[in-house]
Design an enzyme around this catalytic site. Structure first.
Site, short mmCIF file in Angstrom:
data_model
loop_
_atom_site.label_atom_id
_atom_site.label_comp_id
_atom_site.label_asym_id
_atom_site.label_seq_id
_atom_site.Cartn_x
_atom_site.Cartn_y
_atom_site.Cartn_z
N GLY A 142 0.76 -1.24 0.00
CA GLY A 142 0.00 0.00 0.00
C GLY A 142 0.79 1.29 0.00
CD1 TRP A 163 4.60 3.05 -4.65
CD2 TRP A 163 3.81 2.96 -6.73
NE1 TRP A 163 5.67 2.92 -5.49
CE2 TRP A 163 5.23 2.86 -6.77
CE3 TRP A 163 3.10 2.91 -7.92
CZ2 TRP A 163 5.93 2.72 -7.97
CZ3 TRP A 163 3.79 2.77 -9.11
CH2 TRP A 163 5.20 2.69 -9.14
CG ASP A 189 -1.68 -6.75 -4.65
OD1 ASP A 189 -0.74 -5.98 -4.96
OD2 ASP A 189 -1.53 -7.98 -4.54
CG ASP A 200 -5.30 -12.82 -11.15
OD1 ASP A 200 -4.81 -11.90 -11.83
OD2 ASP A 200 -4.89 -14.00 -11.19
CG ASP A 254 5.54 -1.28 -7.73
OD1 ASP A 254 6.39 -1.21 -8.62
OD2 ASP A 254 5.83 -1.35 -6.52
CE LYS A 290 7.50 -4.01 -9.94
NZ LYS A 290 7.79 -4.27 -8.52
#
Length: 206
Positions: free
Chosen positions: A61, A63, A81, A97, A122, A162
């Site tokens: 958490g 970010w 997430d 997911d 990320d 990312k």
């Protein structure tokens, strides 16, 4: 067993000596990754004026914490997430997911038709230790984040994703350049030197 213990000890030593880990504890961030986003924001103005932020691969958490602290209560931060995440005041969290249609549909419903000013990802795959397979999964996640940005990002918005350098990276970079007016490849100081991770930052839908 000795090898595993040695790796664990080395990891603990690295964590204890890591200035970003210490700084995160002192400043109340859940992970050192907070400083990656803070640097990206400083260089590229990601959070400037953002009212709707989607944080993919958010756990634990940090970010979302940065987004909430910088933007205040007037912004909407939606985090997602596969792993559970401890609640954050002012952050809407969805556990699931991102690759599943039902989870994506739930995320989209939470937007209530609003365009997104900033898409953050990320996300990283669960590593199998098989390099080519892990790299392919990393690229796949980045492509999914980019596809979401194409559908939901405001034309003036930003996207930061990312990805790990390796097979598929050049093709992904090409896709970013086709999608955005401006694309930067960033390696924040808080990103470990030995890591192949970089962040692709896109601004302005082309």
């Amino acid at each position: 067993m000795k090898e595993a213990a040695s790796v664990s000890k080395a990891w603990k030593n690295r964590q204890q000596n890591d200035p970003y880990v210490r700084r995160a504890r002192e400043e109340g961030y859940r992970a050192r990754a907070a400083y990656k986003l803070l640097e990206l924001d400083e260089k590229d103005g990601l959070l400037r004026g953002a009212r709707v932020v989607v944080d993919l691969g958010a756990a634990p958490g940090s970010w979302s914490q940065v987004a909430r602290r910088v933007l205040g209560d007037g912004a909407s931060v939606i985090a997602l997430d596969l792993l559970p995440m401890e609640p954050l005041p002012g952050v809407t969290f969805l556990e699931g997911d991102f690759r599943e249609d039902a989870v994506l549909a739930e995320l989209e419903s939470r937007l209530e038709g609003r365009k997104v000013d900033l898409v953050l990802s990320d996300m990283a795959p669960n590593l199998s230790g098989i390099g080519p397979a892990d790299q392919a999964r990393s690229i796949d996640l980045a492509e999914l984040a980019l596809a979401f940005a194409r559908d939901w990002l405001d034309p003036s918005g930003h996207c930061a994703v990312k990805v790990f350098q390796g097979a598929g990276f050049d093709e992904l970079l090409t896709d970013f350049r086709r999608t955005f007016s401006t694309v930067k490849v960033r390696k924040p100081a808080a990103s470990r030197a030995e890591s192949r991770e970089v962040y692709l930052v896109g601004a302005g839908l082309a």
